[in-house]
Motif scaffolding. Structure first.
Motif, PDB file in Angstrom:
ATOM      1  N   PHE A  78       0.811  -1.209   0.000  1.00  0.00           N
ATOM      2  CA  PHE A  78       0.000   0.000   0.000  1.00  0.00           C
ATOM      3  C   PHE A  78       0.855   1.274   0.000  1.00  0.00           C
ATOM      4  CE2 PHE A  78      -3.218  -2.976   1.431  1.00  0.00           C
ATOM      5  CZ  PHE A  78      -4.401  -2.459   0.924  1.00  0.00           C
ATOM      6  N   ALA A  79       2.184   1.132   0.078  1.00  0.00           N
ATOM      7  CA  ALA A  79       3.065   2.304   0.203  1.00  0.00           C
ATOM      8  C   ALA A  79       2.926   3.221  -1.004  1.00  0.00           C
ATOM      9  CB  ALA A  79       4.518   1.862   0.360  1.00  0.00           C
ATOM     10  N   ASN A  80       2.881   4.530  -0.735  1.00  0.00           N
ATOM     11  CA  ASN A  80       2.784   5.524  -1.816  1.00  0.00           C
ATOM     12  C   ASN A  80       3.396   6.827  -1.318  1.00  0.00           C
ATOM     13  OD1 ASN A  80       2.097   7.335  -3.856  1.00  0.00           O
ATOM     14  ND2 ASN A  80       0.128   6.369  -4.240  1.00  0.00           N
ATOM     15  N   GLU A  81       4.684   6.973  -1.564  1.00  0.00           N
ATOM     16  CA  GLU A  81       5.415   8.125  -1.028  1.00  0.00           C
ATOM     17  C   GLU A  81       4.912   9.444  -1.604  1.00  0.00           C
ATOM     18  OE1 GLU A  81      10.128   9.362  -0.406  1.00  0.00           O
ATOM     19  OE2 GLU A  81       9.577   7.396  -1.231  1.00  0.00           O
ATOM     20  N   GLU A  82       4.547   9.451  -2.876  1.00  0.00           N
ATOM     21  CA  GLU A  82       4.139  10.699  -3.510  1.00  0.00           C
ATOM     22  C   GLU A  82       2.783  11.189  -3.002  1.00  0.00           C
ATOM     23  OE1 GLU A  82       4.296  10.178  -7.707  1.00  0.00           O
ATOM     24  OE2 GLU A  82       6.486  10.298  -7.812  1.00  0.00           O
ATOM     25  N   LYS A  83       1.968  10.287  -2.471  1.00  0.00           N
ATOM     26  CA  LYS A  83       0.645  10.659  -1.957  1.00  0.00           C
ATOM     27  C   LYS A  83       0.642  10.787  -0.434  1.00  0.00           C
ATOM     28  CE  LYS A  83      -1.679  10.411  -5.926  1.00  0.00           C
ATOM     29  NZ  LYS A  83      -2.430  11.540  -6.498  1.00  0.00           N
ATOM     30  N   PHE A  84       1.813  10.881   0.167  1.00  0.00           N
ATOM     31  CA  PHE A  84       1.921  10.841   1.622  1.00  0.00           C
ATOM     32  C   PHE A  84       1.098  11.940   2.299  1.00  0.00           C
ATOM     33  CE2 PHE A  84       4.204  11.481   5.707  1.00  0.00           C
ATOM     34  CZ  PHE A  84       4.040  10.214   6.220  1.00  0.00           C
ATOM     35  N   GLU A  85       1.140  13.149   1.734  1.00  0.00           N
ATOM     36  CA  GLU A  85       0.382  14.252   2.329  1.00  0.00           C
ATOM     37  C   GLU A  85      -1.117  13.956   2.305  1.00  0.00           C
ATOM     38  OE1 GLU A  85       2.003  16.634   3.637  1.00  0.00           O
ATOM     39  OE2 GLU A  85       3.994  16.351   2.757  1.00  0.00           O
ATOM     40  N   GLU A  86      -1.594  13.409   1.200  1.00  0.00           N
ATOM     41  CA  GLU A  86      -3.014  13.087   1.094  1.00  0.00           C
ATOM     42  C   GLU A  86      -3.397  11.979   2.063  1.00  0.00           C
ATOM     43  OE1 GLU A  86      -4.109  12.361  -2.994  1.00  0.00           O
ATOM     44  OE2 GLU A  86      -2.598  13.792  -3.688  1.00  0.00           O
ATOM     45  N   ILE A  87      -2.498  11.024   2.245  1.00  0.00           N
ATOM     46  CA  ILE A  87      -2.759   9.931   3.186  1.00  0.00           C
ATOM     47  C   ILE A  87      -2.871  10.478   4.604  1.00  0.00           C
ATOM     48  CG2 ILE A  87      -1.786   7.816   4.181  1.00  0.00           C
ATOM     49  CD1 ILE A  87      -0.366   7.448   1.389  1.00  0.00           C
ATOM     50  N   GLU A  88      -1.960  11.386   4.974  1.00  0.00           N
ATOM     51  CA  GLU A  88      -2.048  12.026   6.290  1.00  0.00           C
ATOM     52  C   GLU A  88      -3.403  12.709   6.470  1.00  0.00           C
ATOM     53  OE1 GLU A  88       2.190  13.573   7.873  1.00  0.00           O
ATOM     54  OE2 GLU A  88       1.534  14.493   6.000  1.00  0.00           O
TER      55      GLU A  88
END
Length: 418
Positions: A78-88
């Protein structure tokens, strides 16, 4: 959606440990109990200087309580570094919704007054997790102010004396817009600013959404070495012997800037944030400054039915948020509408910014470029005017420079020759 976001968050942390020091998420924000406990373990490991990865997590004595190695592998998927802000944001929104439901349950069982319910719900809606300052702390910093000379808040130098005096350099938390018609010299100006920032020990992060990295590199070399850009097409054939002799020194000088170039087209603000964070982690001793060429090529998160003004407004708001998040300057190029061409005086005005929307409100500093030679090609006028139309923390006015359109070099009006 909330549990999926939590899996993505934890998987991304395992993949990119450095994100844990930057996140606003705390253990209590997770809905899943094992996610809370796993996050605590990961924080503890990183605070002790250990690496959190698939191998280190398999050594945990209580690994089965977290679902075993198969669950760790699932988190990584499920890792997605580029979407990290949205995940937060998703995790925080889910937490807020749970908190509001808890408030309503308590209000019902304890028969709260309506004003108490509204106040509690408003507090959750407005809650932020990383912006708290008590008035005591704020006043402590101000206590000696009447007896201490305030230090001048010098920003990142522009390399131009008059512009530095007017703006105090590029400031942390501020969004700067540099706008001009095509071929006016926008990219050369921002390359100049990036070089000067790098030579002063900062970290210029350059997002070139239109021009490939090789052309940016060619321009960096040409303007630094005062080489005609046409010669960069075939340096072996076209450079003179003296220019070839100077080549290695010029390359070294450009290398000293430490400019980091990202040239993928159509990057989103989320991708820009993720890549910036990675560069900050890689260069911890250099303060970043972000350059983006240019605004309307950034991919918006929402389509807005194709409404370009709404898209540009979303992007400018998000870029301002990036400046505040990383506590650094963000400098963005923008194009002007054709309306400027219909006037006798073609020096740009605020209304000429394409899809201006909220750009005028979001930007702290707005500068326009104007060259007389652009409209009169036969002229020998090599001046380039940097017109500061908005300066939230200083004066406005015109800065006169000299510009060599063949090399890309920019100098103060009273400095040498170009």
């Amino acid at each position: 959606m909330g549990m999926t976001a939590e899996k993505s968050f934890l998987g991304t942390i395992i993949k990119a440990n450095y994100l844990i020091s930057d996140t606003v998420i705390r253990a209590e924000h997770f809905e899943g109990t094992r996610h809370q406990e796993l996050f605590k373990v990961m924080v503890d490991m990183i605070q002790k200087g250990k690496t959190v990865d698939l191998i280190s997590l398999t050594t945990l004595v209580n690994l089965e309580s977290f679902g075993g190695i198969s669950y760790i592998n699932e988190l990584l998927s499920f890792a997605n570094e580029e979407k990290f802000e949205e995940i937060e944001d998703l995790i925080l929104e889910s937490w807020k919704e749970r908190e509001k439901r808890n408030i309503l349950v308590n209000a019902s069982s304890e028969d709260w007054e309506i004003n108490k319910v509204i106040g509690a719900l408003d507090k959750i809606n407005e809650s932020k997790v990383d912006d708290h300052t008590s008035i005591e702390d704020a006043l402590t910093k101000m206590y000696e102010a009447p007896w201490q000379e305030k230090a001048i808040n010098k920003g990142i130098p522009t390399g131009l004396k008059v512009l530095n005096a007017m703006t105090n350099g590029f400031q942390n938390d501020e969004l700067t817009i540099i706008a001009a018609r095509p071929s006016m010299g926008k990219t050369d100006v921002v390359i100049h600013f990036a070089k000067e920032a790098g030579w002063q020990g900062y970290l210029p992060i350059f997002f070139s959404l239109e021009m490939p990295e090789q052309r940016i590199t060619d321009r960096l070399i040409a303007s630094t070495g005062r080489f005609n850009r046409m010669k960069m097409r075939n340096p072996f054939k076209d450079l003179t012997d003296s220019q070839k002799t100077a080549w290695s020194a010029v390359i070294g000088r450009v290398s000293d800037t430490k400019i980091q170039i990202f040239d993928s087209p159509g990057q989103s603000v989320g991708e820009i944030r993720a890549k910036t964070r990675k560069m900050i982690q890689q260069f911890p001793n250099r303060k970043p400054i972000i350059f983006i060429d240019y605004l309307t090529l950034i991919r918006p998160d929402n389509f807005y039915g194709g409404n370009e003004t709404s898209q540009a407004s979303e992007i400018s708001r998000n870029l301002k948020a990036v400046a505040k998040h990383f506590h650094c300057p963000v400098v963005v190029l923008s194009q002007l509408s054709r309306s400027v061409e219909t006037r006798q005086d073609k020096r740009p005005m605020m209304s000429d910014i394409r899809q201006s929307g909220s750009i005028e409100q979001d930007a702290d500093l707005i500068m326009f470029l104007y060259r007389e030679k652009y409209y009169n090609p036969d002229s020998d006028d090599n001046s380039l005017e940097i017109i500061v139309r908005k300066n939230r923390n200083g004066p406005v006015g015109t800065v006169y420079t000299r510009y060599n359109e063949h090399t890309g070099e920019i100098l103060d009006a009273d400095q040498g020759t170009v």
